[in-house]
Design an enzyme around this catalytic site. Structure first.
Site, PDB file in Angstrom:
ATOM      1  N   GLU A 226       0.855  -1.185   0.000  1.00  0.00           N
ATOM      2  CA  GLU A 226       0.000   0.000   0.000  1.00  0.00           C
ATOM      3  C   GLU A 226       0.891   1.235   0.000  1.00  0.00           C
ATOM      4  O   GLU A 226       1.818   1.336   0.799  1.00  0.00           O
ATOM      5  CB  GLU A 226      -0.854  -0.077   1.277  1.00  0.00           C
ATOM      6  CG  GLU A 226      -1.785   1.059   1.525  1.00  0.00           C
ATOM      7  CD  GLU A 226      -2.579   0.852   2.836  1.00  0.00           C
ATOM      8  OE1 GLU A 226      -2.676  -0.294   3.345  1.00  0.00           O
ATOM      9  OE2 GLU A 226      -3.083   1.849   3.352  1.00  0.00           O
ATOM     10  N   ASP A 228       0.453   4.893   0.724  1.00  0.00           N
ATOM     11  CA  ASP A 228      -0.448   5.925   1.238  1.00  0.00           C
ATOM     12  C   ASP A 228       0.165   7.287   0.973  1.00  0.00           C
ATOM     13  O   ASP A 228       0.900   7.802   1.812  1.00  0.00           O
ATOM     14  CB  ASP A 228      -0.653   5.754   2.747  1.00  0.00           C
ATOM     15  CG  ASP A 228      -1.419   4.483   3.076  1.00  0.00           C
ATOM     16  OD1 ASP A 228      -2.254   4.074   2.257  1.00  0.00           O
ATOM     17  OD2 ASP A 228      -1.172   3.905   4.152  1.00  0.00           O
ATOM     18  N   GLU A 231      -2.809  10.570   3.804  1.00  0.00           N
ATOM     19  CA  GLU A 231      -3.747  10.270   4.891  1.00  0.00           C
ATOM     20  C   GLU A 231      -3.746  11.519   5.737  1.00  0.00           C
ATOM     21  O   GLU A 231      -2.714  11.888   6.314  1.00  0.00           O
ATOM     22  CB  GLU A 231      -3.271   9.074   5.695  1.00  0.00           C
ATOM     23  CG  GLU A 231      -3.346   7.785   4.910  1.00  0.00           C
ATOM     24  CD  GLU A 231      -3.259   6.587   5.831  1.00  0.00           C
ATOM     25  OE1 GLU A 231      -4.296   5.974   6.107  1.00  0.00           O
ATOM     26  OE2 GLU A 231      -2.149   6.299   6.292  1.00  0.00           O
ATOM     27  N   HIS A 242       3.809   1.173   2.631  1.00  0.00           N
ATOM     28  CA  HIS A 242       3.787  -0.076   3.405  1.00  0.00           C
ATOM     29  C   HIS A 242       4.112  -1.225   2.446  1.00  0.00           C
ATOM     30  O   HIS A 242       3.468  -1.357   1.409  1.00  0.00           O
ATOM     31  CB  HIS A 242       2.386  -0.391   3.929  1.00  0.00           C
ATOM     32  CG  HIS A 242       1.784   0.586   4.871  1.00  0.00           C
ATOM     33  ND1 HIS A 242       1.810   0.425   6.235  1.00  0.00           N
ATOM     34  CD2 HIS A 242       1.081   1.718   4.649  1.00  0.00           C
ATOM     35  CE1 HIS A 242       1.142   1.426   6.803  1.00  0.00           C
ATOM     36  NE2 HIS A 242       0.692   2.214   5.870  1.00  0.00           N
TER      37      HIS A 242
END
Ligand SMILES: *[C@@H]1O[C@H](CO)[C@@H](O)[C@H](O)[C@H]1NC(C)=O
Length: 442
Positions: A226, A228, A231, A242
């Protein structure tokens, strides 16, 4: 050492997926909201052309009912055990319905902007948050190869308080899902709150949540790397890759999943914490927020550059643009962490200084998700407050934002901040340097 960052070939894991057999309800015709974005070439954001995209909502939000009637297969946070005695029968008995995006979910898209509203009172139920995916056309997701490119968007999260998260991120996703209703979502927490995993329901062993009237966790989880890139709320922001082993889609079971759902976050094969760049957390407490350098009371542009080539990601750089001023990501001010961009070295130092665990490589993502959510596990305190809440806030890494440790309780934000919303707009994608004029920032 660069990021060990394998660029996955989407078809490699598509072929390992079983042919899904989920059923599609016929009560409501599905009309996808349209979202135009720009593909850029050349330099400085001057050569961009419009791309017509559309959005689809995740299956978890949909009405799931008996294929030949109106009985709910899933109601509140429980499955109907008559229709769903096990995953196979449940998959055969239940149909996912089409949806009215604005009335039911508070999702509106107009030309190049998408707004996600937090609480939407519909005819039959109250909806909380949403998660949508950007599609190329009615039946294919838009797939982004991040390395060597930059992804840029404008965001308005002036109406996003403590406890909420307006996210734009990438996860490895199959290019196509059956009629795009049973999207095979996955993430680095090895998502177990999914009603469908790999085309089959996740109803077996489902445990309804104790504090979320709409959610629970099943026995299976869906894992994948992932990225990101965003966020955030109006108080704090984090940029967090991640990784997972394997990086592509994989299904875990029970305690093998790790992540959010277990006390042992590290039991799974994904890096549940990731390597996060949150300016507040690295000591720069006056950079991001209302009235600060990046003023979250107004819209601004977020640029994320993925420097590297082939499958080798070397560095992730971040810029902001507001009022035509390019703002560089800040230099950390806490001892032991240097540099305003993410590299393997930066992540290793962060891990050492914050005394945290995380995995080795960092994941590339390919499908773009946009979501608005509140956090029934940790009240979003990992983003915008002190976390863990019982740790000394003066210890490096504990303070992440100025929100109170008592903030972010879902019942509170859902009642007090029902009108919260986030707007993403002006998405641009192209080679590094193609989506904005960088002069002025470093
Ligand atoms: C479960 O589904 C069965 C079959 O459609 C239905 O008769 C029953 O009322 C449902 N139960 C609940 C609690 O909704």
């Amino acid at each position: 050492m660069g990021f060990s960052f394998a660029l996955r070939v989407i078809t490699a894991f598509l072929s390992t997926r079983q042919i899904a057999a989920q059923l599609i309800g016929k009560e409501q015709t599905e009309v996808h909201p349209k979202l135009q974005w720009k593909r850029c070439t050349g330099k400085g954001g001057n050569s961009c052309s419009n791309v017509a995209g559309e959005l689809v909502i995740d299956a978890n939000w949909r009405w799931l009912h008996a294929k030949d009637g109106y009985s709910n297969c899933y109601d509140g946070n429980k499955w109907n055990t008559t229709l769903c005695p096990d995953n196979k029968k449940c998959t055969a008995n239940c149909a996912l319905e089409g949806e009215d995006y604005s009335k039911t979910y508070g999702i509106t898209a107009g030309s190049n902007a998408l707004t996600l509203k937090f609480v939407t009172k519909g005819q039959y139920s109250t909806n909380i948050g949403s998660r949508v995916y950007l599609m190329k056309d009615a039946s294919n997701y838009e797939i982004f190869k991040l390395i060597g490119n930059e992804f840029t968007f404008d965001v308005d999260l002036s109406q996003l308080p403590c406890g909420l998260n307006g996210a734009l991120y990438f996860v490895s996703m199959p290019q196509k899902d059956m009629e795009l209703r049973v999207r095979s979502y996955c993430d680095a927490q090895c998502a177990r709150d999914l009603k469908y995993i790999n085309g089959e329901t996740n109803s077996e062993g489902w445990e309804p949540s104790s504090n979320d009237a709409n959610a629970g966790v099943g026995r299976k989880g869906a894992c994948c790397a992932e990225m990101d890139i965003w966020e955030a709320n109006s108080i704090s922001t984090a940029l967090t890759p991640h990784s997972c082993q394997p990086e592509g889609y994989s299904v875990c079971t029970d305690t093998g999943c790790g992540g959010t759902y277990l006390l042992d976050r590290y039991a799974g094969t994904c890096d549940a914490n990731g390597c996060d760049f949150n300016p507040f957390r690295v000591g720069v407490t006056d950079f991001y927020g209302k009235g600060m350098t990046v003023d979250t009371s107004k819209p601004f542009t977020v640029v994320t550059q993925f420097l590297g080539s082939g499958a080798n990601l070397q560095e992730i750089k971040r810029f902001y643009v507001q009022n035509n001023v390019v703002i560089a990501n800040p230099e950390p001010t806490i001892p032991g962490i240097f540099g305003n961009s993410l590299t393997q070295d930066w992540c290793d130092r962060e891990k050492e200084v914050f005394q945290e665990e995380y995995g080795e490589g960092h994941g590339d993502g390919t499908g773009a998700c946009m979501s608005l959510w509140d956090d029934h596990y940790a009240n979003m305190l990992w983003l915008d407050s002190n976390y863990p809440t019982d740790a000394d806030p003066s210890k490096p890494g504990v303070a992440r934002g100025s929100c109170d440790v008592g903030s972010g309780v879902p019942a509170d934000v859902e009642s007090q901040n029902a009108n919260a919303q986030v707007t993403f707009s002006n998405v641009k994608f192209g080679p590094v340097g193609s989506t904005f004029a960088q002069s002025g920032g470093t």
